[in-house]
Design an enzyme around this catalytic site. Sequence first.
Site, mmCIF file in Angstrom:
data_model
loop_
_atom_site.group_PDB
_atom_site.id
_atom_site.type_symbol
_atom_site.label_atom_id
_atom_site.label_comp_id
_atom_site.label_asym_id
_atom_site.label_seq_id
_atom_site.Cartn_x
_atom_site.Cartn_y
_atom_site.Cartn_z
ATOM 1 N N SER A 24 0.807 -1.215 0.000
ATOM 2 C CA SER A 24 0.000 0.000 0.000
ATOM 3 C C SER A 24 0.843 1.268 0.000
ATOM 4 O O SER A 24 1.958 1.294 0.541
ATOM 5 C CB SER A 24 -0.872 -0.009 1.261
ATOM 6 O OG SER A 24 -1.504 1.232 1.401
ATOM 7 N N TYR A 55 -1.848 0.053 10.156
ATOM 8 C CA TYR A 55 -2.108 -0.531 8.838
ATOM 9 C C TYR A 55 -0.874 -0.395 7.929
ATOM 10 O O TYR A 55 -0.392 -1.386 7.364
ATOM 11 C CB TYR A 55 -3.319 0.160 8.189
ATOM 12 C CG TYR A 55 -3.481 -0.211 6.745
ATOM 13 C CD1 TYR A 55 -3.939 -1.471 6.374
ATOM 14 C CD2 TYR A 55 -3.162 0.695 5.728
ATOM 15 C CE1 TYR A 55 -4.069 -1.825 5.044
ATOM 16 C CE2 TYR A 55 -3.290 0.341 4.392
ATOM 17 C CZ TYR A 55 -3.742 -0.912 4.057
ATOM 18 O OH TYR A 55 -3.861 -1.270 2.733
ATOM 19 N N LYS A 95 1.699 -3.443 6.502
ATOM 20 C CA LYS A 95 1.999 -3.725 5.093
ATOM 21 C C LYS A 95 3.515 -3.733 4.859
ATOM 22 O O LYS A 95 4.041 -4.557 4.115
ATOM 23 C CB LYS A 95 1.336 -2.687 4.185
ATOM 24 C CG LYS A 95 -0.163 -2.853 4.097
ATOM 25 C CD LYS A 95 -0.520 -4.121 3.322
ATOM 26 C CE LYS A 95 -2.001 -4.361 3.262
ATOM 27 N NZ LYS A 95 -2.352 -5.592 2.551
HETATM 28 N N1 LIG Z 1 -8.680 -0.341 -1.803
HETATM 29 C C1 LIG Z 1 -7.548 0.366 -1.841
HETATM 30 O O1 LIG Z 1 -7.536 1.531 -2.290
HETATM 31 C C2 LIG Z 1 -6.251 -0.275 -1.393
HETATM 32 C C3 LIG Z 1 -5.088 0.507 -1.433
HETATM 33 C C4 LIG Z 1 -3.876 -0.085 -1.038
HETATM 34 C C5 LIG Z 1 -3.834 -1.399 -0.635
HETATM 35 N N2 LIG Z 1 -4.978 -2.136 -0.586
HETATM 36 C C6 LIG Z 1 -4.892 -3.543 -0.143
HETATM 37 O O2 LIG Z 1 -5.469 -4.375 -1.131
HETATM 38 C C7 LIG Z 1 -6.040 -5.530 -0.515
HETATM 39 C C8 LIG Z 1 -7.465 -5.699 -1.002
HETATM 40 O O3 LIG Z 1 -8.187 -4.540 -0.664
HETATM 41 P P1 LIG Z 1 -9.715 -4.334 -1.028
HETATM 42 O O4 LIG Z 1 -9.913 -2.881 -1.260
HETATM 43 O O5 LIG Z 1 -10.129 -5.296 -2.048
HETATM 44 O O6 LIG Z 1 -10.374 -4.684 0.383
HETATM 45 P P2 LIG Z 1 -11.551 -5.680 0.764
HETATM 46 O O7 LIG Z 1 -11.801 -5.482 2.213
HETATM 47 O O8 LIG Z 1 -12.686 -5.528 -0.183
HETATM 48 O O9 LIG Z 1 -10.882 -7.087 0.515
HETATM 49 C C9 LIG Z 1 -10.123 -7.795 1.475
HETATM 50 C C10 LIG Z 1 -10.606 -9.234 1.437
HETATM 51 O O10 LIG Z 1 -9.826 -10.015 2.341
HETATM 52 C C11 LIG Z 1 -10.695 -10.806 3.138
HETATM 53 N N3 LIG Z 1 -9.979 -11.033 4.397
HETATM 54 C C12 LIG Z 1 -9.610 -10.095 5.308
HETATM 55 N N4 LIG Z 1 -8.926 -10.688 6.313
HETATM 56 C C13 LIG Z 1 -8.858 -11.999 6.024
HETATM 57 C C14 LIG Z 1 -8.275 -13.135 6.674
HETATM 58 N N5 LIG Z 1 -7.625 -13.015 7.819
HETATM 59 N N6 LIG Z 1 -8.401 -14.356 6.100
HETATM 60 C C15 LIG Z 1 -9.071 -14.501 4.912
HETATM 61 N N7 LIG Z 1 -9.639 -13.467 4.260
HETATM 62 C C16 LIG Z 1 -9.529 -12.230 4.802
HETATM 63 C C17 LIG Z 1 -11.960 -9.988 3.286
HETATM 64 O O11 LIG Z 1 -13.098 -10.763 3.592
HETATM 65 C C18 LIG Z 1 -12.062 -9.351 1.893
HETATM 66 O O12 LIG Z 1 -12.771 -10.181 0.997
HETATM 67 C C19 LIG Z 1 -5.932 -5.328 0.993
HETATM 68 O O13 LIG Z 1 -4.825 -6.077 1.465
HETATM 69 C C20 LIG Z 1 -5.679 -3.842 1.123
HETATM 70 O O14 LIG Z 1 -4.941 -3.557 2.265
HETATM 71 C C21 LIG Z 1 -6.201 -1.605 -0.957
#
Ligand SMILES: NC(=O)c1ccc[n+]([C@@H]2O[C@H](COP(=O)([O-])OP(=O)(O)OC[C@H]3O[C@@H](n4cnc5c(N)ncnc54)[C@H](O)[C@@H]3O)[C@@H](O)[C@H]2O)c1
Length: 320
Positions: free
Chosen positions: A117, A141, A145
């Site tokens: 991230s 957070y 990461k």
């Molecule tokens: N959305 C953004 O702008 C953004 C930016 C930077 C990084 N990220 C990273 O990208 C990844 C996906 O983000 P997203 O926006 O799709 O979020 P999201 O919350 O929609 O997806 C995360 C998924 O992981 C699952 N999950 C969480 N903890 C878990 C565990 N312990 N075991 C199994 N499943 C688990 C959740 O149920 C969910 O389906 C994350 O790691 C997030 O930190 C997202």
Amino acid sequence: MSWLVTGGAGYIGSHVVVALLEAGMEPVVIDDLSSGFARFVPDGVPLVEASLLDTATITATLRDHRVEGVIHLAGFKYAGVSVQRPLHTYSQNVTGTISLLGAMVETGVDTLVFSSSAATYGTPDVDLVTEATPTHPESPYGESKLIGEWLIADVARAHRLRHTSLRYFNVVGSGSPGLYDTSPHNLFPLVFDALVAGRTPRINGDDYPTPDGTTVRDYVHVADLAHSHVVAARRLAAGESLEPVYNLGSGDGSSVRQIMDTIREVTQIDFVPEIAPRRAGDPAQIVASGKLARRDLEWEMRHDLRSMVSSAWEARQAAG
Ligand SMILES: NC(=O)c1ccc[n+]([C@@H]2O[C@H](COP(=O)([O-])OP(=O)(O)OC[C@H]3O[C@@H](n4cnc5c(N)ncnc54)[C@H](O)[C@@H]3O)[C@@H](O)[C@H]2O)c1
């Protein structure tokens, strides 16, 4: 042979699953559905409903589905909330990653693409963030990461592991009508929720040192992001070496006011945003160079701001 997508029932993970299917690769999803939805996983794609903390189930899944590599997106992503819930954040993002890496070492699965991230940079003191910009995470957070990246690099020194970490900036838009960002903390869903509920969307601060006074961020389309995951996975699996870290940023920023203007045009709902005070800790501008990813991961901005907003709005409306 298949590809395990952790967090494949989430917003970005489900787009990665679709991109893998389109590339003729076989995805398998592990997700505990803590913030994801079973309906986000396309028909025919196996969904193992389990936590990353359950190493035995991950190990069995890697074996049963003859997994060749992992795209690891599962995690707790709410930076603001992580300040109040550090133990939960570290357990999901750090212990969860340790558990996954343990299962991979145990089964000899040696290819990994990790969701990192922009939060690893904190408040960067530069106009354009590159991979050489120092990391100064400012929340549990962001720290979790960065620790994930370190863990992966350390495991790669001790065991065979081909890997790369992708630091995403602000991920928005939708590549398929049913798949959308449900986060209660991100700008697009917040504004859409307000409009749908008949409330006035809010801008937090219009006195920043930016061209229109509102904060500037680097917005990237989720389908463009998903494509680069597939390219990374394929190149690693082919034995090609990649950088340990890539920024998935556009090199260009949009202000909150520009986003609001685009949302007004796309939704055709007329509104004048309410101006609220600044939120503590919100930097004026964060924009990243995607030059390295462009060179190695077919990273391209195939969608402009209007298409990011309109696809997100269509997906939100399709969801009801
Ligand atoms: N959305 C953004 O702008 C953004 C930016 C930077 C990084 N990220 C990273 O990208 C990844 C996906 O983000 P997203 O926006 O799709 O979020 P999201 O919350 O929609 O997806 C995360 C998924 O992981 C699952 N999950 C969480 N903890 C878990 C565990 N312990 N075991 C199994 N499943 C688990 C959740 O149920 C969910 O389906 C994350 O790691 C997030 O930190 C997202």
